[in-house]
Design a protein around this motif. Structure first.
Motif, PDB file in Angstrom:
ATOM      1  N   ALA A   1      35.581  43.102  43.386  1.00 15.53           N
ATOM      2  CA  ALA A   1      35.457  43.567  41.998  1.00 15.53           C
ATOM      3  C   ALA A   1      35.283  42.383  41.048  1.00 15.53           C
ATOM      4  O   ALA A   1      34.524  42.461  40.074  1.00 15.53           O
ATOM      5  CB  ALA A   1      36.677  44.392  41.613  1.00 15.53           C
ATOM      6  N   LEU A   2      35.966  41.293  41.336  1.00 13.69           N
ATOM      7  CA  LEU A   2      35.861  40.068  40.534  1.00 13.69           C
ATOM      8  C   LEU A   2      34.425  39.526  40.585  1.00 13.69           C
ATOM      9  O   LEU A   2      33.834  39.195  39.550  1.00 13.69           O
ATOM     10  CB  LEU A   2      36.858  39.032  41.038  1.00 13.69           C
TER      11      LEU A   2
ATOM     12  N   ALA B   1      35.763  41.630  29.643  1.00 20.99           N
ATOM     13  CA  ALA B   1      37.084  42.275  29.622  1.00 20.99           C
ATOM     14  C   ALA B   1      37.560  42.548  31.049  1.00 20.99           C
ATOM     15  O   ALA B   1      38.714  42.267  31.395  1.00 20.99           O
ATOM     16  CB  ALA B   1      37.033  43.568  28.820  1.00 20.99           C
ATOM     17  N   ARG B   2      36.685  43.098  31.860  1.00 15.55           N
ATOM     18  CA  ARG B   2      37.031  43.400  33.251  1.00 15.55           C
ATOM     19  C   ARG B   2      37.321  42.112  34.030  1.00 15.55           C
ATOM     20  O   ARG B   2      38.270  42.040  34.797  1.00 15.55           O
ATOM     21  CB  ARG B   2      35.883  44.174  33.895  1.00 15.55           C
ATOM     22  N   LEU B   3      36.501  41.102  33.803  1.00 16.94           N
ATOM     23  CA  LEU B   3      36.655  39.829  34.484  1.00 16.94           C
ATOM     24  C   LEU B   3      38.008  39.190  34.176  1.00 16.94           C
ATOM     25  O   LEU B   3      38.711  38.736  35.080  1.00 16.94           O
ATOM     26  CB  LEU B   3      35.518  38.880  34.089  1.00 16.94           C
TER      27      LEU B   3
ATOM     28  N   MET C   1      31.658  39.340  37.480  1.00 17.81           N
ATOM     29  CA  MET C   1      30.931  38.116  37.117  1.00 17.81           C
ATOM     30  C   MET C   1      29.428  38.383  37.036  1.00 17.81           C
ATOM     31  O   MET C   1      28.760  37.949  36.095  1.00 17.81           O
ATOM     32  CB  MET C   1      31.203  37.011  38.143  1.00 17.81           C
ATOM     33  N   LYS C   2      28.908  39.109  38.023  1.00 18.79           N
ATOM     34  CA  LYS C   2      27.480  39.434  38.032  1.00 18.79           C
ATOM     35  C   LYS C   2      27.102  40.293  36.834  1.00 18.79           C
ATOM     36  O   LYS C   2      26.036  40.110  36.243  1.00 18.79           O
ATOM     37  CB  LYS C   2      27.112  40.171  39.323  1.00 18.79           C
TER      38      LYS C   2
END
Length: 158
Positions: free
Chosen positions: A10-11, A21-23, A15-16
């Motif tokens: 998921a990380l 926020a998610r990162l 990044m992609k």
């Protein structure tokens, strides 16, 4: 796929996608897991923490953020409360679906039977059994009174 791998994947995807926020939330999760790994090595345990321990970490993170969101709301900082809720949603993606009320009651009954608990003194054994099997799937603060009620009914004392 184990939790550690799911978080790492998921990380990479965040990044992609350039999802800031998610990162940042996924990096916080990763850091918490690594901190626990380091602590485990200090205790002489090799191989890192188990999925059950990772679930406990994630559960604690969710609880902290929910409390922070409440505090921010009370303080009139709705922007910060919303950010905390966003983090909660991201963390909850990695937690198993919580048990409903009936499933919790059945799990408590099964844990009481499995441990052979007969009185309130055995509450610790029952809670340990539940935490081992259902980490991240139930709120143990709310489960405690149910366990106590079940043990009181079984022993006839309280």
């Amino acid at each position: 796929m184990d939790l550690r791998t799911r978080v790492a994947e998921a990380l990479k995807q965040a990044m992609k996608d350039k999802d800031a926020a998610r990162l940042s939330t996924l990096r916080l999760i990763n850091a918490a897991i690594k901190d626990k790994d380091i602590a485990a090595r200090g205790e002489g345990r090799e191989g890192g923490v188990s999925d059950a321990e990772i679930l406990a970490i994630l559960g604690k993170m969710v609880k902290q953020r929910q409390e922070s969101a409440r505090a921010y709301e009370e303080g009139g900082r709705l922007d910060l409360a919303e950010r905390e809720r966003t983090e909660v949603a991201i963390i909850q993606e990695f937690l198993p679906r919580p048990l409903d009320e009936e499933q919790i009651k059945a799990a408590v009954r099964a844990a009481v039977e499995a441990t052979g608990a007969g009185s309130i003194r055995d509450m610790g054994k029952v809670m340990a059994e539940l935490k081992g099997k259902y980490a991240g799937r139930m709120d143990f603060g709310k489960v405690g009174p149910l366990v106590k009620e079940q043990l009181c009914a079984a022993s006839g004392q309280c």
